[in-house]
Design a protein around this motif. Sequence first.
Motif, mmCIF file in Angstrom:
data_model
loop_
_atom_site.group_PDB
_atom_site.id
_atom_site.type_symbol
_atom_site.label_atom_id
_atom_site.label_comp_id
_atom_site.label_asym_id
_atom_site.label_seq_id
_atom_site.Cartn_x
_atom_site.Cartn_y
_atom_site.Cartn_z
ATOM 1 N N LYS A 23 14.976 -14.269 -29.858
ATOM 2 C CA LYS A 23 15.327 -15.594 -29.355
ATOM 3 C C LYS A 23 15.179 -15.646 -27.833
ATOM 4 C CE LYS A 23 18.333 -16.276 -33.276
ATOM 5 N NZ LYS A 23 17.834 -15.108 -34.006
ATOM 6 N N PRO A 24 14.557 -16.719 -27.303
ATOM 7 C CA PRO A 24 14.358 -16.774 -25.846
ATOM 8 C C PRO A 24 15.590 -17.207 -25.077
ATOM 9 C CG PRO A 24 13.335 -18.650 -26.890
ATOM 10 C CD PRO A 24 13.940 -17.821 -27.994
ATOM 11 N N ILE A 25 16.640 -17.570 -25.805
ATOM 12 C CA ILE A 25 17.888 -17.965 -25.146
ATOM 13 C C ILE A 25 18.988 -17.072 -25.703
ATOM 14 C CG2 ILE A 25 19.486 -19.867 -24.704
ATOM 15 C CD1 ILE A 25 17.079 -21.737 -25.578
ATOM 16 N N ALA A 26 19.619 -16.298 -24.835
ATOM 17 C CA ALA A 26 20.637 -15.370 -25.313
ATOM 18 C C ALA A 26 21.928 -16.121 -25.631
ATOM 19 C CB ALA A 26 20.887 -14.294 -24.273
ATOM 20 N N PHE A 27 22.626 -16.543 -24.595
ATOM 21 C CA PHE A 27 23.878 -17.301 -24.706
ATOM 22 C C PHE A 27 24.137 -17.851 -23.320
ATOM 23 C CE2 PHE A 27 24.513 -12.683 -24.582
ATOM 24 C CZ PHE A 27 25.071 -12.522 -23.329
ATOM 25 N N ASN A 54 21.790 -23.821 -24.845
ATOM 26 C CA ASN A 54 20.609 -24.456 -25.460
ATOM 27 C C ASN A 54 19.365 -24.479 -24.576
ATOM 28 O OD1 ASN A 54 21.670 -26.276 -23.691
ATOM 29 N ND2 ASN A 54 21.455 -28.045 -25.033
ATOM 30 N N PHE A 55 19.418 -23.888 -23.399
ATOM 31 C CA PHE A 55 18.166 -23.759 -22.647
ATOM 32 C C PHE A 55 18.214 -22.563 -21.698
ATOM 33 C CE2 PHE A 55 18.596 -25.147 -18.192
ATOM 34 C CZ PHE A 55 19.837 -25.775 -18.192
ATOM 35 N N LEU A 80 10.416 -22.980 -19.112
ATOM 36 C CA LEU A 80 11.704 -23.480 -19.581
ATOM 37 C C LEU A 80 11.727 -23.374 -21.102
ATOM 38 C CD1 LEU A 80 14.359 -25.127 -19.015
ATOM 39 C CD2 LEU A 80 12.980 -27.168 -19.359
ATOM 40 N N ASN A 81 12.742 -22.716 -21.645
ATOM 41 C CA ASN A 81 12.911 -22.591 -23.103
ATOM 42 C C ASN A 81 14.013 -23.535 -23.548
ATOM 43 O OD1 ASN A 81 11.191 -20.163 -23.386
ATOM 44 N ND2 ASN A 81 12.803 -19.224 -22.169
ATOM 45 N N TYR A 82 13.815 -24.167 -24.669
ATOM 46 C CA TYR A 82 14.812 -25.135 -25.136
ATOM 47 C C TYR A 82 15.087 -24.962 -26.627
ATOM 48 C CZ TYR A 82 17.169 -29.602 -25.711
ATOM 49 O OH TYR A 82 18.083 -30.578 -25.985
ATOM 50 N N LEU A 83 16.355 -24.935 -26.962
ATOM 51 C CA LEU A 83 16.753 -24.853 -28.365
ATOM 52 C C LEU A 83 16.801 -26.279 -28.910
ATOM 53 C CD1 LEU A 83 17.982 -23.277 -30.816
ATOM 54 C CD2 LEU A 83 20.218 -23.646 -29.744
ATOM 55 N N LEU A 84 15.814 -26.613 -29.728
ATOM 56 C CA LEU A 84 15.770 -27.970 -30.304
ATOM 57 C C LEU A 84 16.888 -28.175 -31.311
ATOM 58 C CD1 LEU A 84 11.952 -28.418 -30.956
ATOM 59 C CD2 LEU A 84 13.334 -29.735 -29.354
ATOM 60 N N HIS A 85 17.091 -27.163 -32.152
ATOM 61 C CA HIS A 85 18.171 -27.270 -33.131
ATOM 62 C C HIS A 85 18.552 -25.881 -33.645
ATOM 63 C CE1 HIS A 85 20.723 -29.736 -35.654
ATOM 64 N NE2 HIS A 85 20.519 -28.876 -36.614
ATOM 65 N N ALA A 92 23.860 -17.471 -42.867
ATOM 66 C CA ALA A 92 22.516 -17.465 -42.263
ATOM 67 C C ALA A 92 22.524 -18.262 -40.960
ATOM 68 C CB ALA A 92 21.507 -18.081 -43.237
ATOM 69 N N GLN A 93 21.485 -18.014 -40.181
ATOM 70 C CA GLN A 93 21.269 -18.838 -38.990
ATOM 71 C C GLN A 93 19.783 -19.166 -38.907
ATOM 72 O OE1 GLN A 93 21.209 -17.505 -34.683
ATOM 73 N NE2 GLN A 93 23.195 -18.536 -34.651
ATOM 74 N N ALA A 94 19.483 -20.392 -38.554
ATOM 75 C CA ALA A 94 18.089 -20.811 -38.362
ATOM 76 C C ALA A 94 17.981 -21.519 -37.017
ATOM 77 C CB ALA A 94 17.661 -21.740 -39.491
ATOM 78 N N ASN A 95 16.825 -21.374 -36.395
ATOM 79 C CA ASN A 95 16.639 -21.947 -35.060
ATOM 80 C C ASN A 95 15.273 -22.585 -34.926
ATOM 81 O OD1 ASN A 95 19.046 -20.746 -33.449
ATOM 82 N ND2 ASN A 95 18.165 -18.986 -34.518
ATOM 83 N N LEU A 96 15.225 -23.566 -34.078
ATOM 84 C CA LEU A 96 13.957 -24.189 -33.714
ATOM 85 C C LEU A 96 13.903 -24.271 -32.189
ATOM 86 C CD1 LEU A 96 11.471 -25.420 -35.046
ATOM 87 C CD2 LEU A 96 12.638 -27.619 -35.058
ATOM 88 N N PHE A 97 12.981 -23.499 -31.601
ATOM 89 C CA PHE A 97 12.845 -23.453 -30.144
ATOM 90 C C PHE A 97 11.502 -24.073 -29.737
ATOM 91 C CE2 PHE A 97 15.361 -19.631 -31.140
ATOM 92 C CZ PHE A 97 16.416 -19.752 -30.256
ATOM 93 N N THR A 98 11.464 -24.561 -28.524
ATOM 94 C CA THR A 98 10.179 -24.940 -27.942
ATOM 95 C C THR A 98 10.203 -24.542 -26.462
ATOM 96 O OG1 THR A 98 8.604 -26.741 -27.587
ATOM 97 C CG2 THR A 98 10.918 -27.286 -27.383
ATOM 98 N N TRP A 99 9.067 -24.466 -25.858
ATOM 99 C CA TRP A 99 9.011 -24.072 -24.446
ATOM 100 C C TRP A 99 7.758 -24.606 -23.775
ATOM 101 C CZ3 TRP A 99 9.069 -20.422 -28.417
ATOM 102 C CH2 TRP A 99 7.866 -19.786 -28.673
#
Lengths: 217, 110
Positions: A23-27, A54-55, A80-85, A92-99
């Motif tokens: 994941k490009p965003i830790a916390f 989220n970014f 810039l990395n952004y957590l869309l959702h 479980a965990q699911a993520n959608l990132f864009t950058w």
Amino acid sequence: MERWSRSVVWIALTAAPALALAKPIAFANGTTVMVEYGADTMKEAQVFYAPQFNFSVGGGHVEFGNEKSPKAERITYARLNYLLHRWNLETAQANLFTWGGAGTATGNGFRGTQIAANAGAQADYETRRVYASLKTDWQRADAFDHRVDTLQLGIAPYKHSYNGLATWFLLQGREYTGGVRRGIERAALVRLFKGGTWVEAGLTTEGRIQAMVMINF
Amino acid sequence: MKTLITVGMALLSLAASTTYAKTIEMNVKGLVCAFCAQGIEKKLRKLPATADIVVSLEDRLVAVALKDGQDIPDAELRKALTDAGYTVATIQRTETPIAEIRSRIKRSKP
């Protein structure tokens, strides 16, 4: 109008967010450092800081091909990395990132330095035993247009605990456009992590090494 | 005499209402990866009322031991977990010592 449209696209790309296969965003207030060696076709290093969950912002350096290759490019970029959702489910965990971002590029196929843009996206799904991710990463300048698409599917032989060592076995398929490599590159990888340190290594079907180290702090 | 009993009962009632929990147990959604969950500990340890923390992926549990006489508001707990990337499902204050929770988690490991 065309110029205006190009500007909008450029702004959208640079304002959109990014990450490597983890994941490009830790916390919030966390930093991620990642170094990857991609089977003699790609080398990349990234550093990101997340002001919020989220970014994240930061930069990286990527090299396509190698010094002997007729086509080799080196790109240094801000991103810039952004957590869309994020879907936080019971098990479980699911993520959608864009950058997106911009930088400068040099290469052996062109003279001088060019402005380069980058953009991408990643979708991942993870339980304690199953992992899947799909990522696309795009780097473009006047002299080249690279897109790297990566699919990873993994299983864990056991459910790791919070303080224990996690082990994952992964199969990876990666496709390059832009003349770096023809066909899909297939690799088998082992991923280990404990605490904030993540190490991943394996071989492609051609016997080339792929490795990645990532640290969150 | 009646007044004394009334005052005594009021004091007892006040004492009971100001008894603080020893531990906060949170059920957390999305807790599947220890690498990604490191932020939970970092966030919660920064809170002044935190004495100790236990995280269990198996039980989807984050437990915070509180310092004597202190508490952490639910809103602050939810913010810490959101900042770490997770969703809090339930928050429960208990008298269970953190050591007991730690032993329980060790026993329940597969």
